[in-house]
Scaffold this active site. Sequence first.
Site, PDB file in Angstrom:
ATOM      1  N   LYS A  42       0.843  -1.206   0.000  1.00  0.00           N
ATOM      2  CA  LYS A  42       0.000   0.000   0.000  1.00  0.00           C
ATOM      3  C   LYS A  42       0.874   1.250   0.000  1.00  0.00           C
ATOM      4  CE  LYS A  42      -1.777   2.460   3.328  1.00  0.00           C
ATOM      5  NZ  LYS A  42      -1.630   3.814   2.755  1.00  0.00           N
ATOM      6  N   CYS A  53      13.720  10.830   5.871  1.00  0.00           N
ATOM      7  CA  CYS A  53      13.824  10.491   7.298  1.00  0.00           C
ATOM      8  C   CYS A  53      15.277  10.555   7.761  1.00  0.00           C
ATOM      9  CB  CYS A  53      13.200   9.140   7.606  1.00  0.00           C
ATOM     10  SG  CYS A  53      13.054   8.077   6.205  1.00  0.00           S
ATOM     11  N   GLU A 100      11.396  15.449  14.805  1.00  0.00           N
ATOM     12  CA  GLU A 100      11.553  15.358  13.352  1.00  0.00           C
ATOM     13  C   GLU A 100      10.578  16.344  12.706  1.00  0.00           C
ATOM     14  OE1 GLU A 100      10.224  11.708  11.389  1.00  0.00           O
ATOM     15  OE2 GLU A 100      11.999  11.836  10.116  1.00  0.00           O
ATOM     16  N   GLU A 127      11.008   0.969   9.552  1.00  0.00           N
ATOM     17  CA  GLU A 127      11.954   2.066   9.320  1.00  0.00           C
ATOM     18  C   GLU A 127      11.205   3.351   9.620  1.00  0.00           C
ATOM     19  OE1 GLU A 127      13.452   5.128   7.587  1.00  0.00           O
ATOM     20  OE2 GLU A 127      13.440   4.037   5.677  1.00  0.00           O
TER      21      GLU A 127
HETATM   22  P1  ADP Z   1       4.020  10.110   7.476  1.00  0.00           P
HETATM   23  O1  ADP Z   1       4.008  10.925   8.723  1.00  0.00           O
HETATM   24  O2  ADP Z   1       5.340   9.943   6.831  1.00  0.00           O
HETATM   25  O3  ADP Z   1       2.888  10.389   6.546  1.00  0.00           O
HETATM   26  P2  ADP Z   1       2.627   7.824   8.399  1.00  0.00           P
HETATM   27  O4  ADP Z   1       3.243   6.883   9.377  1.00  0.00           O
HETATM   28  O5  ADP Z   1       1.454   8.610   8.822  1.00  0.00           O
HETATM   29  O6  ADP Z   1       3.858   8.671   7.933  1.00  0.00           O
HETATM   30  O7  ADP Z   1       2.249   7.078   7.061  1.00  0.00           O
HETATM   31  C1  ADP Z   1       3.080   6.131   6.433  1.00  0.00           C
HETATM   32  C2  ADP Z   1       2.204   5.049   5.841  1.00  0.00           C
HETATM   33  O8  ADP Z   1       1.505   4.379   6.884  1.00  0.00           O
HETATM   34  C3  ADP Z   1       1.132   5.570   4.886  1.00  0.00           C
HETATM   35  O9  ADP Z   1       1.006   4.653   3.811  1.00  0.00           O
HETATM   36  C4  ADP Z   1      -0.124   5.569   5.754  1.00  0.00           C
HETATM   37  O10 ADP Z   1      -1.320   5.436   5.006  1.00  0.00           O
HETATM   38  C5  ADP Z   1       0.109   4.336   6.605  1.00  0.00           C
HETATM   39  N1  ADP Z   1      -0.608   4.327   7.882  1.00  0.00           N
HETATM   40  C6  ADP Z   1      -1.092   5.378   8.595  1.00  0.00           C
HETATM   41  N2  ADP Z   1      -1.679   4.944   9.732  1.00  0.00           N
HETATM   42  C7  ADP Z   1      -1.570   3.579   9.752  1.00  0.00           C
HETATM   43  C8  ADP Z   1      -1.949   2.550  10.664  1.00  0.00           C
HETATM   44  N3  ADP Z   1      -2.576   2.821  11.801  1.00  0.00           N
HETATM   45  N4  ADP Z   1      -1.643   1.268  10.346  1.00  0.00           N
HETATM   46  C9  ADP Z   1      -0.980   0.972   9.218  1.00  0.00           C
HETATM   47  N5  ADP Z   1      -0.599   1.890   8.318  1.00  0.00           N
HETATM   48  C10 ADP Z   1      -0.880   3.189   8.566  1.00  0.00           C
END
Ligand code: ADP
Length: 499
Positions: free
Chosen positions: A204, A312, A409, A278
């Site tokens: 995804k 990152c 960050e 990561e």
């Molecule tokens: P960023 O702050 O870099 O956007 P996120 O951690 O919010 O990082 O998002 C990174 C990925 O994780 C995206 O593909 C997002 O849709 C997905 N994501 C966000 N929340 C969840 C969750 N609770 N479980 C699994 N994946 C998630």
Amino acid sequence: MAVKTNKASPKKTNTIKLKFDTSWSYAPAPESKSAATINKQYDLFINGEWVKPAGGKYFDTINPANEEQLSEVAEANVADVDKSVKAARTAYEKVWKKMPAKERAKYVFRISRMIQEKARELAIIESLDGGKPIRESRDFDVPTAANHFFYYAGWADKLEYAFPNRVAEPLGVAGQIIPWNFPLLMAAWKIAPAIATGNTVVLKPAETTPLTALKLAEIIQESDLPPGVVNIITGAGATGAAIVNHPDVNKIAFTGSTDVGKIIQRAIAGTNKKATLELGGKAANIIFEDAPLDQAVEGVINGIYFNQGHVCCAGSRLYVQESVAKQVIRKLRDRIESLIVGDPLDKNTDIGAINSKQQLETIHKYIKIGKQEGAELYESSCKLPGKGFFCRPTLFTNVAQSNRIAQDEIFGPVLAILTFRTDDEVIEKANNTPYGLSAGVWTDKGSKIFNMTKRMRAGVIWANTFNKFDPSSPFGGYKESGFGREGGLHGLSAYVNTV
Ligand code: ADP
């Protein structure tokens, strides 16, 4: 070029805007959008076919440089996730794990070659959807993505050399969730080692940057990879959570925020799922007085401003030895004034658009916090485009180790500069962070490099360079930056059980 600095009294304000007399500027050199085809709507790529989402819902993906819609993509719900995991399981049991490794390798090679053939289109789409400068997507993201497929294709039939005296068995179905900063490259980092070792995948992409992953799905379909080996589905956090919680997923590979990383760790606790995470970073870039200063300044600029600070491993904390601090800060101020902020598709652009409105607001929030904390802010005086999400390259001096801009960050073109006197002091300060993803050391002395790198707690430490990547080098963090490594042999072992 003459540099005029506005000598506003720091007593009145701690914001100093630089003025730069440029008697010349670059003529625009935009890459053509017409070399890329983006569909109006994308469905989910499951079992080698494009299928409508069960819930019938789609969401927009926009160009952050002008806020215009690029396409709409399907929102996968729990039923869609289940369908894609079932497709991946069937492909794993019936086809992929049984296929001789050298046959598997041919598909992985084919995908890398097809990425190369479509490199220009992929680079344009990456810059349109994510906002990064075309120079970055054309020269780094896309070629490095192809290189990862090449590299792991080479390992596919040589696992007995990667793991001598052991048999490397695939794990099964891998659920892979990636962020928006390197959409295609992160997909390559995750898919290539997984399928080269005989696993199947449900991937995804991030909700704000789905388009290059969907283009990759088209490439995968064209490559004749057996249906179900790679499934690419779109959606936001709920879709990611459904992948994480699906009982038939054997491994989770996640790149993203530390907060979501912690949610994932809690969700899989007590299950048999393997994981590599990561997460965030707050890299220390350290300049010693004996370093080649111009080279170091260029490395710092590359480490934090190119790519809008959306990395990152960005060198967002700069530690400069006191004796050269004034000189380095002056050079940095002059250099950020010359950076070109604007249209991501223009080949001259150094800093493109911030990926989303929400991210821009986060960056502005931190700039405000930095000022409130008493740090002194310098920002480029460049004009920002009227539309889209843009941020001036910014740096803070007089930063204290405890300031939030030195601890959190920010994920934007914002540099926090601190000073130090001794090696022990800078090690103490550099390691004083919840993160430990990457770091940089600039010095003329090889012995100092070895001494520093031994004592610093960071997964990757660059010496007299920054942000360099190669498929054969492992990448990953310490502490709250996560665990597990991607890239190199280490990246292979994350997808196998050795018996
Ligand atoms: P960023 O702050 O870099 O956007 P996120 O951690 O919010 O990082 O998002 C990174 C990925 O994780 C995206 O593909 C997002 O849709 C997905 N994501 C966000 N929340 C969840 C969750 N609770 N479980 C699994 N994946 C998630």
